[in-house]
Structures are given as C-alpha cells and as structure tokens.
Design an enzyme around this catalytic site. Structure first.
Site, PDB file in Angstrom:
ATOM      1  N   SER A  79       0.868  -1.278  -0.233  1.00  0.00           N
ATOM      2  CA  SER A  79       0.013  -0.117   0.188  1.00  0.00           C
ATOM      3  C   SER A  79       1.012   1.384  -0.005  1.00  0.00           C
ATOM      4  CB  SER A  79      -1.070   0.066   1.141  1.00  0.00           C
ATOM      5  OG  SER A  79      -1.523   0.917   1.529  1.00  0.00           O
TER       6      SER A  79
ATOM      7  N   TYR B 106      -2.301  -0.688  11.306  1.00  0.00           N
ATOM      8  CA  TYR B 106      -2.543  -1.317   9.708  1.00  0.00           C
ATOM      9  C   TYR B 106      -1.400  -0.648   8.648  1.00  0.00           C
ATOM     10  CZ  TYR B 106      -3.903  -1.173   4.811  1.00  0.00           C
ATOM     11  OH  TYR B 106      -4.454  -1.526   3.751  1.00  0.00           O
TER      12      TYR B 106
ATOM     13  N   LYS C 180       1.173  -3.131   5.995  1.00  0.00           N
ATOM     14  CA  LYS C 180       1.906  -2.751   4.475  1.00  0.00           C
ATOM     15  C   LYS C 180       3.159  -2.612   4.288  1.00  0.00           C
ATOM     16  CE  LYS C 180      -0.922  -4.436   3.463  1.00  0.00           C
ATOM     17  NZ  LYS C 180      -1.932  -4.872   3.133  1.00  0.00           N
TER      18      LYS C 180
HETATM   19  N1  LIG Z   1      -9.108   0.144  -0.817  1.00  0.00           N
HETATM   20  C1  LIG Z   1      -7.616   0.829  -0.645  1.00  0.00           C
HETATM   21  O1  LIG Z   1      -7.698   1.689  -0.690  1.00  0.00           O
HETATM   22  C2  LIG Z   1      -6.363  -0.044  -0.704  1.00  0.00           C
HETATM   23  C3  LIG Z   1      -6.029  -1.191  -0.367  1.00  0.00           C
HETATM   24  N2  LIG Z   1      -5.283  -1.940  -0.383  1.00  0.00           N
HETATM   25  C4  LIG Z   1      -4.904  -2.986   0.145  1.00  0.00           C
HETATM   26  O2  LIG Z   1      -5.740  -4.133  -0.899  1.00  0.00           O
HETATM   27  C5  LIG Z   1      -5.974  -5.455  -0.468  1.00  0.00           C
HETATM   28  C6  LIG Z   1      -7.275  -5.373  -0.606  1.00  0.00           C
HETATM   29  O3  LIG Z   1      -8.552  -4.118   0.217  1.00  0.00           O
HETATM   30  P1  LIG Z   1      -9.706  -3.910  -0.447  1.00  0.00           P
HETATM   31  O4  LIG Z   1      -9.903  -4.754  -1.820  1.00  0.00           O
HETATM   32  O5  LIG Z   1      -9.191  -2.919  -0.692  1.00  0.00           O
HETATM   33  O6  LIG Z   1     -10.563  -4.732   0.633  1.00  0.00           O
HETATM   34  P2  LIG Z   1     -11.527  -5.467   0.787  1.00  0.00           P
HETATM   35  O7  LIG Z   1     -12.594  -5.014   2.467  1.00  0.00           O
HETATM   36  O8  LIG Z   1     -13.169  -4.658  -0.335  1.00  0.00           O
HETATM   37  O9  LIG Z   1     -11.078  -6.607   0.523  1.00  0.00           O
HETATM   38  C7  LIG Z   1     -10.400  -7.280   1.360  1.00  0.00           C
HETATM   39  C8  LIG Z   1     -10.478  -8.967   1.222  1.00  0.00           C
HETATM   40  O10 LIG Z   1     -10.143  -9.444   2.187  1.00  0.00           O
HETATM   41  C9  LIG Z   1     -10.829 -10.783   2.115  1.00  0.00           C
HETATM   42  N3  LIG Z   1     -10.305 -10.833   4.089  1.00  0.00           N
HETATM   43  C10 LIG Z   1     -10.561 -10.770   5.033  1.00  0.00           C
HETATM   44  N4  LIG Z   1      -9.990 -11.048   6.166  1.00  0.00           N
HETATM   45  C11 LIG Z   1      -9.469 -11.975   5.253  1.00  0.00           C
HETATM   46  C12 LIG Z   1      -8.761 -13.695   6.237  1.00  0.00           C
HETATM   47  N5  LIG Z   1      -9.092 -13.645   7.156  1.00  0.00           N
HETATM   48  N6  LIG Z   1      -8.505 -14.627   5.032  1.00  0.00           N
HETATM   49  C13 LIG Z   1      -8.810 -14.429   4.079  1.00  0.00           C
HETATM   50  N7  LIG Z   1      -9.491 -12.970   3.228  1.00  0.00           N
HETATM   51  C14 LIG Z   1      -9.950 -12.536   4.067  1.00  0.00           C
HETATM   52  C15 LIG Z   1     -12.538 -10.378   2.411  1.00  0.00           C
HETATM   53  O11 LIG Z   1     -13.184 -11.699   2.416  1.00  0.00           O
HETATM   54  P3  LIG Z   1     -14.243 -10.890   3.945  1.00  0.00           P
HETATM   55  O12 LIG Z   1     -14.062  -9.592   4.464  1.00  0.00           O
HETATM   56  O13 LIG Z   1     -15.220 -11.164   3.051  1.00  0.00           O
HETATM   57  O14 LIG Z   1     -13.475 -12.215   4.161  1.00  0.00           O
HETATM   58  C16 LIG Z   1     -12.182  -9.942   1.316  1.00  0.00           C
HETATM   59  O15 LIG Z   1     -12.481 -10.282   0.682  1.00  0.00           O
HETATM   60  C17 LIG Z   1      -5.583  -4.888   1.526  1.00  0.00           C
HETATM   61  O16 LIG Z   1      -4.269  -6.056   1.413  1.00  0.00           O
HETATM   62  C18 LIG Z   1      -5.490  -3.344   1.503  1.00  0.00           C
HETATM   63  O17 LIG Z   1      -4.561  -3.802   2.669  1.00  0.00           O
HETATM   64  C19 LIG Z   1      -3.989  -1.170  -0.175  1.00  0.00           C
HETATM   65  C20 LIG Z   1      -3.820  -0.022  -0.359  1.00  0.00           C
HETATM   66  C21 LIG Z   1      -4.964   0.754  -1.262  1.00  0.00           C
HETATM   67  C1  LIG Z   2      -7.881   1.640   4.039  1.00  0.00           C
HETATM   68  C2  LIG Z   2      -7.682   2.938   3.454  1.00  0.00           C
HETATM   69  O1  LIG Z   2      -8.235   3.128   2.739  1.00  0.00           O
HETATM   70  C3  LIG Z   2      -6.516   2.739   2.295  1.00  0.00           C
HETATM   71  O2  LIG Z   2      -5.955   1.266   2.217  1.00  0.00           O
HETATM   72  C4  LIG Z   2      -4.450   1.720   2.399  1.00  0.00           C
HETATM   73  O3  LIG Z   2      -4.086   0.460   2.225  1.00  0.00           O
HETATM   74  C5  LIG Z   2      -4.774   2.923   2.969  1.00  0.00           C
HETATM   75  O4  LIG Z   2      -4.026   3.929   3.570  1.00  0.00           O
HETATM   76  C6  LIG Z   2      -5.873   3.747   1.507  1.00  0.00           C
HETATM   77  O5  LIG Z   2      -6.008   5.374   1.609  1.00  0.00           O
END
Ligand SMILES: NC(=O)C1=CN([C@@H]2O[C@H](COP(=O)(O)OP(=O)(O)OC[C@H]3O[C@@H](n4cnc5c(N)ncnc54)[C@H](OP(=O)(O)O)[C@@H]3O)[C@@H](O)[C@H]2O)C=CC1
Ligand SMILES: C[C@H](O)[C@@H]1OC(=O)[C@H](O)[C@@H]1O
Length: 261
Positions: free
Chosen positions: A151, A164, A168
């Site tokens: 991230s 968090y 990352k």
């Molecule tokens: N969105 C953003 O702005 C950013 C996101 N990220 C990273 O991207 C990745 C995906 O995030 P994002 O798609 O935004 O988040 P979402 O919440 O949309 O998706 C997260 C996913 O992870 C799954 N998950 C959570 N806990 C577990 C677990 N214990 N085992 C298996 N699967 C699990 C969730 O399934 P469920 O909850 O249904 O169990 C869901 O499918 C993360 O690693 C996040 O840190 C990085 C930078 C920016």
């Molecule tokens: C959860 C935050 O909004 C998202 O996830 C990250 O890793 C960055 O902080 C984004 O803002």
C-alpha cells in the site's frame, strides 16, 4: 500474457482481489478465488456466494475458476487451500496476497487484540500463503510469481491506522526478503502499492465528505482508483515481461504520494 498459468488470489471475493482475479483470467490464467467465511457475529456475512460469483465471471472469460475457503491467518487452512488448488487446477504459478483488513481505530484506545487480528490477516497471512505457494512452485521446478498487495500506507502514516500501516510496510519487506531465497528457483517476489481505491475497506471512512474531498484534491489523475486499476500492474508482474523484476515495489496511486503541494 498468462496463457497456461494457474493463479491463486487471496481475499478475492470482492474489492481489489476480485479485480485482480478477473484481470489475471482475462490475461489467460486459470484462477482460484480465496474467500473467508468470517464469524457471522463479527462480520455478518458469508461471502461464499460472492466468491462463487467471481468464479462465474472467470468462467465467462473462458478460464477455469475455483472458489477456496480459508482464513489466511490459519496455517493449516492455508496449506489445505494450496493443496486443493494444485489438485483441482493442476498446479500453481502465481500467488497474489490481497486479503487484508483495516478497521480504523484510535491509537491510544486500541485493544491489543485488534493489533493481533490485523497483523494476523495482513502480514502473517501473507507469510503463510507465500510459504505454502513457494513450496509448490519450487517442487514444480518452473519458476513462479508471488505478488503482495502492499500500500501507499507502507510509505506514509495514517493517524487511525497505527495497527495497519506496519503490516503494509511489512508486506513489502516480506517480498524483498523472499526474493532472495526464491530467486535461484526462478520465483520473483514483488509488491504493488495501491493508493486510494474505492472498496468496502474504506466505505465507512470515506463516507466523511471532508476526508473524501481532501484525498480527491491530492490525486493528480483526478479520480479515486478502482480495483481494475490494480489488475494491469499485477498482470505485468505475473507475466514473462517482468521476468527480471524481483524485490521491487510498484506504486499505483494516481500520483497521490508525490503530491505534497
Ligand atoms: N482499498 C484501498 O484503498 C487499498 C487497499 N489496499 C490493500 O488491498 C487489499 C485488498 O483490500 P480491498 O479490496 O480494498 O478490501 P475489501 O475489504 O474490499 O476486500 C478485502 C478482502 O479480503 C478478505 N479477507 C479479510 N480477512 C480475510 C481472512 N482472514 N482470510 C481470507 N480473506 C480475508 C475479505 O473477505 P471477507 O471480509 O468477506 O472475509 C475480502 O475479500 C488489502 O490487503 C488492503 O490492505 C492497499 C492500498 C489501498
Ligand atoms: C483503508 C484505506 O482507506 C486504504 O487502504 C490503504 O492501504 C490506504 O491507507 C488506503 O487509503
């Protein structure tokens, strides 16, 4: 770019993981979709149906799809998941660690249990999945690709993300260190660092119009990212075009990080 390859994407029932899974399938890969059936009481959802929907989208692209349930923080479940992928899809060439959580919380009142849960999913989960996948890839003897969804938060802080952001930064550091022992096996390990991507993870946090306007004003490309914006960089790192790229980080944030003023 990925014809004949088999990929596993963790946390692919929705969000970035789903976007990446569909991107890998569109590039020719068969894709396993990891989902997690969290305790109903805590999360109030059973995302098996979501995962099944992603599998249907992968099959509509002409590729094989497979939904595999596992809590990435549970080593035995992870190893069983990887075994199932190899058994059902015939091998494993690409792992994308996307599963992650970010329950925003104040630092001074943060319970230890929350720190443990976030680290268990985001960092330990990536370690467990990467180790299980790398063991298969080494055994297969045809190289491989491991990609961590780190991230922008690996590079900068978040006042409500003290539990968090270290996970990352740790995700990227894990990829850097794994690149060393896995290089001789032709397995590359890289990180993708998304910026602000509109998904469930930040739906509540970004319901604050002031915060949304602040972030919006800092993005030179003029919009928040979408999961699909992360798929292309991941497909590149998973492909032969990135055969000499390992231990690297690819920032995908619309310019958010560099725009201080
Ligand atoms: N969105 C953003 O702005 C950013 C996101 N990220 C990273 O991207 C990745 C995906 O995030 P994002 O798609 O935004 O988040 P979402 O919440 O949309 O998706 C997260 C996913 O992870 C799954 N998950 C959570 N806990 C577990 C677990 N214990 N085992 C298996 N699967 C699990 C969730 O399934 P469920 O909850 O249904 O169990 C869901 O499918 C993360 O690693 C996040 O840190 C990085 C930078 C920016
Ligand atoms: C959860 C935050 O909004 C998202 O996830 C990250 O890793 C960055 O902080 C984004 O803002």
């Amino acid at each position: 770019m990925l014809n004949g390859r088999t990929a596993l994407v963790t946390g692919a029932s929705r969000g970035i993981g789903r976007g990446v899974a569909l991107g890998l399938a569109a590039a020719g890969a068969d894709v396993a979709v990891n989902y997690h059936r969290p305790a109903e009481a805590e999360f109030g959802r059973d995302n098996a149906a979501d995962a099944a929907g992603v599998v249907a989208e992968i099959e509509a692209l002409g590729r094989r799809g497979l939904a595999v349930e596992a809590d990435v923080a549970d080593g035995a479940a992870v190893r069983q998941m990887v075994d199932t992928v190899v058994k059902e899809l015939g091998g494993l060439d690409v792992l994308v660690n996307s599963a992650g959580i970010c329950p925003f919380h104040d630092f001074l009142t943060m319970p230890e249990e929350l720190w443990d849960r976030v680290h268990g999913v985001n960092l330990k989960g990536a370690f467990l999945c990467s180790q299980a996948a790398a063991r298969v890839m080494v055994e297969q003897g045809r190289g491989g690709r491991i990609i961590g969804i780190s991230s922008i938060s690996a590079l900068v802080g978040g006042g409500m993300q003290t539990h968090y952001t270290p996970t990352k930064a740790g995700m990227h550091s894990l990829m850097q260190s794994m690149a060393i022992p896995l290089g001789p096996h032709g397995i590359t390990c890289n990180s993708v660092l998304p910026g602000a991507i509109a998904t469930d993870i930040n739906k509540d946090d970004w319901s604050d119009p002031d915060k949304r306007a602040y972030l919006d004003g800092r993005i030179p490309l003029g919009r928040f990212g979408e999961p699909d914006d992360i798929a292309g960089p991941v497909v590149f790192l998973a492909s032969d075009a990135a055969r000499y790229v390992t231990g690297s980080a690819l920032l995908v944030d619309g310019g958010l990080f560099v725009n201080l003023q």
